[in-house]
Enzyme design. Sequence first.
Site, PDB file in Angstrom:
ATOM      1  N   LEU A  20     -11.702  -2.863-119.096  1.00 26.83           N
ATOM      2  CA  LEU A  20     -10.597  -3.528-118.453  1.00 26.83           C
ATOM      3  C   LEU A  20      -9.241  -3.162-118.702  1.00 26.83           C
ATOM      4  O   LEU A  20      -8.464  -3.337-117.925  1.00 26.83           O
ATOM      5  CB  LEU A  20     -10.921  -4.912-119.186  1.00 26.83           C
TER       6      LEU A  20
ATOM      7  N   SER B  29      -3.330   2.988-126.761  1.00 24.21           N
ATOM      8  CA  SER B  29      -3.273   3.931-127.748  1.00 24.21           C
ATOM      9  C   SER B  29      -4.103   3.515-128.873  1.00 24.21           C
ATOM     10  O   SER B  29      -4.901   4.566-129.332  1.00 24.21           O
ATOM     11  CB  SER B  29      -1.908   4.099-127.935  1.00 24.21           C
TER      12      SER B  29
ATOM     13  N   ASP C  47       4.115 -12.893-128.695  1.00 20.46           N
ATOM     14  CA  ASP C  47       4.120 -12.287-127.579  1.00 20.46           C
ATOM     15  C   ASP C  47       3.682 -13.163-126.462  1.00 20.46           C
ATOM     16  O   ASP C  47       2.736 -12.978-125.681  1.00 20.46           O
ATOM     17  CB  ASP C  47       3.244 -11.044-127.538  1.00 20.46           C
TER      18      ASP C  47
END
Length: 557
Positions: free
Chosen positions: A113, A117, A269
């Site tokens: 999906l 990193s 976030d």
Amino acid sequence: METLSVHGFGFTIGAMGLQGRFPFRRGLPGHQQGRTYTQPEHLRLALEQLGPTFVKLGQLLSTRSDLLPSEYTVELAKLQDDTAAVPANVILEALTEEVGDPGVFDRFDHEPLASASIGQAHAASLAGREVVVKVRRPGAVETVRADLEILQNLAVTAARHSEVARGYDVVGIAHDFSTTLLAELDYLAEAHNAERFATSFADDPRVQFPAVLWETTTSRVLTLQRVQGLKIDDVAALDAAGIDRRELAARATGVLCQMVFEDGFFHADPHPGNFFVAPDGSLAVIDFGMVGELDDALREHLIALLVPLLRGDLDRTTGAMLDLVGNPPGVDREALRAGLQPLVERFGGVPLADLALTGLITDVLALVRRHQLRLPTDLALLFKMLLMAEGLGQRLDPEFQLSSVVAPYAERLALRRHSPDAMVDRILHVARDLLDAGAQAPGSVRGLAEVLERGGFDVSLRSTDLHQIVREADRIGDRVIAGLVAAALIDGVGHIVAASTGRGKSLQAPLVVAGAGALGVLGTYLARSSRHARTVRTQRAQAPASQRAPRRPPSRS
């Protein structure tokens, strides 16, 4: 060094003493022909070329508006952590090492999906449930640790050579970043974050958090229930589904406010990609790798800053601002006070519900940068989160104002600050400080005795002042005794009130009133005694020289 120099940061690197200290050779930028890049764009491109750890650093810096101007944070927020996908056979090998036979999944999609990193996400099904499986890339820990060591060494070198770097505490920033990124490598931490949020909102059916499938979750593999629904910023789809966008804006930002003001643990976030509207209209939240936590002390500091600011009290606002940033040495208090004055004049007297919160936060962050102050990491995350929350609300409702949602939570927090329980806690804190000071007194006396044993010290004594000295000693003794009685009273009342249960609870208010009255009497005595002593000293200092006794040679004691 080569990468950064190409992007125009060679002078900055030289000024910080970092020449030749970048061992990276990851290719030069592929500039578009004829394109002129801004300095923030150059910084983003340079971080992309330096590798995944520095991409993460840029993403973190995009949340630190106290360190960088808005044009940099906006540009760094564009950093994408997209990398080439790890082959499916490598992912399956990692799954085998961590959870045993990958056949435990009913289905496991080989096509990811998303690929980043640190990890890669795959859709799957487990025991009939649709899930998302995040698998950490092989070698990710070793790569990140090596880059972090380089970054920390660079920070130490920069702080040694640059006053600006020291002022911004780049070593502390590097340490905080390392802590954050290393935590992100551990998927168990993210799983616990998801469960903590789910527990906090267990009684609210309007908010969903994906369940953790612990049987296939380790530090390298995270399996979460897959969330389905409309993206919260898909306005056309929301309208077609008949969703009230104004109510949704208030609900989504209300969830974030509850995290901050009620739980002290918040999603840091809240971009639109992490919020979905489920088919039943409930709000679903995902991605718990970046979180913030506000303890009681930090929330107290926030309220202590906000209240005098809205009252227009410049001096108290200045003191609260210094407390908030930890009272660092070398701060020019008068300059900070002058910098806060326009904020106090602009926001003083404005009702909390009508406060332009985004403007206030932006101005505070600009002031922090100008005076090279450093906010606590979690507070910087909070400010960034609030700015993102208002942006999220305004996508859904152009007339949305975050302060209208924040106001009830902040007011309740301010009221709790003055509740009987909070007052008892503060009384006990003062009592402990007084008792600690009393416990240190014997050490001071022993130090004085050691001085006397080594031959004493020189004093100048006038016989005409002896009677005054004796009287002052009597008053000092009285004040010491009164202070000890006050400390004992604070400690006693605090313990009685804190321990009161059942019928004893009815005694809380009378005990607090009686204790406050007694402390008021003792405090009045101490204040009057201190004022009398200052008056005597002032009168003696202003007395004509003819009324003062001549000095005599010092005697040896």
